[in-house]
Design a protein around this motif. Sequence first.
Motif, PDB file in Angstrom:
ATOM      1  N   CYS A  73     -15.446 -25.738  -3.204  1.00  0.00           N
ATOM      2  CA  CYS A  73     -16.413 -25.335  -2.179  1.00  0.00           C
ATOM      3  C   CYS A  73     -16.298 -26.195  -0.924  1.00  0.00           C
ATOM      4  O   CYS A  73     -16.778 -25.801   0.146  1.00  0.00           O
ATOM      5  CB  CYS A  73     -17.829 -25.412  -2.733  1.00  0.00           C
ATOM      6  SG  CYS A  73     -18.196 -24.177  -4.008  1.00  0.00           S
ATOM      7  N   ASP A  74     -15.646 -27.356  -1.036  1.00  0.00           N
ATOM      8  CA  ASP A  74     -15.483 -28.252   0.111  1.00  0.00           C
ATOM      9  C   ASP A  74     -14.406 -27.767   1.083  1.00  0.00           C
ATOM     10  O   ASP A  74     -14.355 -28.222   2.223  1.00  0.00           O
ATOM     11  CB  ASP A  74     -15.118 -29.663  -0.362  1.00  0.00           C
ATOM     12  CG  ASP A  74     -16.237 -30.299  -1.170  1.00  0.00           C
ATOM     13  OD1 ASP A  74     -17.413 -29.940  -0.943  1.00  0.00           O
ATOM     14  OD2 ASP A  74     -15.935 -31.145  -2.037  1.00  0.00           O
ATOM     15  N   VAL A  75     -13.567 -26.856   0.641  1.00  0.00           N
ATOM     16  CA  VAL A  75     -12.459 -26.356   1.462  1.00  0.00           C
ATOM     17  C   VAL A  75     -12.944 -25.174   2.302  1.00  0.00           C
ATOM     18  O   VAL A  75     -13.621 -24.276   1.785  1.00  0.00           O
ATOM     19  CB  VAL A  75     -11.268 -25.925   0.569  1.00  0.00           C
ATOM     20  CG1 VAL A  75     -10.134 -25.348   1.387  1.00  0.00           C
ATOM     21  CG2 VAL A  75     -10.790 -27.102  -0.272  1.00  0.00           C
ATOM     22  N   PRO A  76     -12.598 -25.153   3.600  1.00  0.00           N
ATOM     23  CA  PRO A  76     -13.024 -24.028   4.451  1.00  0.00           C
ATOM     24  C   PRO A  76     -12.476 -22.690   3.939  1.00  0.00           C
ATOM     25  O   PRO A  76     -11.444 -22.629   3.278  1.00  0.00           O
ATOM     26  CB  PRO A  76     -12.423 -24.359   5.820  1.00  0.00           C
ATOM     27  CG  PRO A  76     -12.126 -25.817   5.792  1.00  0.00           C
ATOM     28  CD  PRO A  76     -11.843 -26.160   4.358  1.00  0.00           C
ATOM     29  N   GLN A  77     -13.176 -21.647   4.281  1.00  0.00           N
ATOM     30  CA  GLN A  77     -12.739 -20.288   3.962  1.00  0.00           C
ATOM     31  C   GLN A  77     -11.415 -20.027   4.673  1.00  0.00           C
ATOM     32  O   GLN A  77     -11.227 -20.439   5.814  1.00  0.00           O
ATOM     33  CB  GLN A  77     -13.824 -19.317   4.422  1.00  0.00           C
ATOM     34  CG  GLN A  77     -13.619 -17.894   4.011  1.00  0.00           C
ATOM     35  CD  GLN A  77     -14.870 -17.065   4.242  1.00  0.00           C
ATOM     36  OE1 GLN A  77     -15.860 -17.249   3.558  1.00  0.00           O
ATOM     37  NE2 GLN A  77     -14.813 -16.159   5.204  1.00  0.00           N
ATOM     38  N   GLU A  78     -10.501 -19.321   4.016  1.00  0.00           N
ATOM     39  CA  GLU A  78      -9.160 -19.078   4.564  1.00  0.00           C
ATOM     40  C   GLU A  78      -9.189 -18.269   5.853  1.00  0.00           C
ATOM     41  O   GLU A  78      -8.473 -18.566   6.806  1.00  0.00           O
ATOM     42  CB  GLU A  78      -8.314 -18.358   3.508  1.00  0.00           C
ATOM     43  CG  GLU A  78      -6.882 -18.160   3.872  1.00  0.00           C
ATOM     44  CD  GLU A  78      -6.078 -17.527   2.746  1.00  0.00           C
ATOM     45  OE1 GLU A  78      -4.910 -17.204   3.007  1.00  0.00           O
ATOM     46  OE2 GLU A  78      -6.587 -17.343   1.635  1.00  0.00           O
TER      47      GLU A  78
ATOM     48  N   GLN B 248     -16.446 -13.549  -3.628  1.00  0.00           N
ATOM     49  CA  GLN B 248     -17.357 -14.491  -2.996  1.00  0.00           C
ATOM     50  C   GLN B 248     -17.880 -15.500  -4.030  1.00  0.00           C
ATOM     51  O   GLN B 248     -18.312 -15.130  -5.120  1.00  0.00           O
ATOM     52  CB  GLN B 248     -18.532 -13.757  -2.363  1.00  0.00           C
ATOM     53  CG  GLN B 248     -19.385 -14.658  -1.494  1.00  0.00           C
ATOM     54  CD  GLN B 248     -20.429 -13.879  -0.713  1.00  0.00           C
ATOM     55  OE1 GLN B 248     -20.952 -12.888  -1.186  1.00  0.00           O
ATOM     56  NE2 GLN B 248     -20.710 -14.342   0.487  1.00  0.00           N
ATOM     57  N   CYS B 249     -17.832 -16.755  -3.656  1.00  0.00           N
ATOM     58  CA  CYS B 249     -18.341 -17.835  -4.498  1.00  0.00           C
ATOM     59  C   CYS B 249     -19.864 -17.725  -4.586  1.00  0.00           C
ATOM     60  O   CYS B 249     -20.536 -17.612  -3.561  1.00  0.00           O
ATOM     61  CB  CYS B 249     -17.929 -19.186  -3.921  1.00  0.00           C
ATOM     62  SG  CYS B 249     -18.619 -20.608  -4.803  1.00  0.00           S
ATOM     63  N   SER B 250     -20.387 -17.785  -5.779  1.00  0.00           N
ATOM     64  CA  SER B 250     -21.839 -17.676  -5.944  1.00  0.00           C
ATOM     65  C   SER B 250     -22.545 -18.979  -5.574  1.00  0.00           C
ATOM     66  O   SER B 250     -23.766 -18.988  -5.416  1.00  0.00           O
ATOM     67  CB  SER B 250     -22.186 -17.269  -7.378  1.00  0.00           C
ATOM     68  OG  SER B 250     -21.706 -18.228  -8.298  1.00  0.00           O
ATOM     69  N   HIS B 251     -21.790 -20.057  -5.391  1.00  0.00           N
ATOM     70  CA  HIS B 251     -22.394 -21.346  -5.029  1.00  0.00           C
ATOM     71  C   HIS B 251     -22.416 -21.551  -3.506  1.00  0.00           C
ATOM     72  O   HIS B 251     -23.468 -21.779  -2.920  1.00  0.00           O
ATOM     73  CB  HIS B 251     -21.647 -22.490  -5.712  1.00  0.00           C
ATOM     74  CG  HIS B 251     -22.170 -23.844  -5.379  1.00  0.00           C
ATOM     75  ND1 HIS B 251     -23.372 -24.310  -5.856  1.00  0.00           N
ATOM     76  CD2 HIS B 251     -21.668 -24.837  -4.613  1.00  0.00           C
ATOM     77  CE1 HIS B 251     -23.584 -25.516  -5.391  1.00  0.00           C
ATOM     78  NE2 HIS B 251     -22.566 -25.869  -4.634  1.00  0.00           N
ATOM     79  N   CYS B 252     -21.241 -21.461  -2.859  1.00  0.00           N
ATOM     80  CA  CYS B 252     -21.141 -21.761  -1.416  1.00  0.00           C
ATOM     81  C   CYS B 252     -21.081 -20.513  -0.537  1.00  0.00           C
ATOM     82  O   CYS B 252     -21.108 -20.613   0.683  1.00  0.00           O
ATOM     83  CB  CYS B 252     -19.929 -22.647  -1.141  1.00  0.00           C
ATOM     84  SG  CYS B 252     -18.335 -21.810  -1.373  1.00  0.00           S
ATOM     85  N   GLN B 253     -20.935 -19.343  -1.144  1.00  0.00           N
ATOM     86  CA  GLN B 253     -20.880 -18.052  -0.446  1.00  0.00           C
ATOM     87  C   GLN B 253     -19.595 -17.835   0.346  1.00  0.00           C
ATOM     88  O   GLN B 253     -19.507 -16.898   1.129  1.00  0.00           O
ATOM     89  CB  GLN B 253     -22.098 -17.852   0.483  1.00  0.00           C
ATOM     90  CG  GLN B 253     -23.436 -18.045  -0.207  1.00  0.00           C
ATOM     91  CD  GLN B 253     -23.615 -17.161  -1.428  1.00  0.00           C
ATOM     92  OE1 GLN B 253     -23.435 -15.959  -1.350  1.00  0.00           O
ATOM     93  NE2 GLN B 253     -23.937 -17.755  -2.557  1.00  0.00           N
ATOM     94  N   LYS B 254     -18.589 -18.703   0.157  1.00  0.00           N
ATOM     95  CA  LYS B 254     -17.306 -18.512   0.837  1.00  0.00           C
ATOM     96  C   LYS B 254     -16.501 -17.452   0.086  1.00  0.00           C
ATOM     97  O   LYS B 254     -16.629 -17.283  -1.121  1.00  0.00           O
ATOM     98  CB  LYS B 254     -16.520 -19.823   0.888  1.00  0.00           C
ATOM     99  CG  LYS B 254     -17.174 -20.856   1.780  1.00  0.00           C
ATOM    100  CD  LYS B 254     -16.420 -22.164   1.732  1.00  0.00           C
ATOM    101  CE  LYS B 254     -17.174 -23.225   2.548  1.00  0.00           C
ATOM    102  NZ  LYS B 254     -16.663 -24.563   2.295  1.00  0.00           N
TER     103      LYS B 254
END
Length: 129
Positions: A87-92, A50-56
């Motif tokens: 972070c601009d790309v949607p979660q897979e 999990q990304c610590s910035h965007c949470q994705k």
Amino acid sequence: MTQGSDGLDALGDLASREAELLKLGHTQGPAQAAPAVAPIRQVTPQKWVQCSHCQKWRKVPFTVTDDDLSDTWECRGNVWDQRHASCDVPQELSNQAIDEILNSMQVQNEIMEEDARGHQLQQQQQQQQ
């Protein structure tokens, strides 16, 4: 940072109970009701971070260890998949789909461990005879 959520824990508990029933020989017969959960499907081992910035959540190679990742890992650090390195790309996949994959992996591991224990016990019994 990896593979954690209340939903995953709940699914894991439910799947563990179902796996235990299967191990004990409680299989579905023609007159029995449908199982409470869908059959566990085979999945390729996966690891999600999990990304610590965007949470994705981002998929990384299964061979990546927690030591290979910083405590504040961000999408831009995804050197393994440049398509998902922002972070601009949607979660897979949806969180639910990721939870289902990780749950399936957990159940597969439990079944394999139980099979190995059963094989060891069988070998010990044969050696005693």
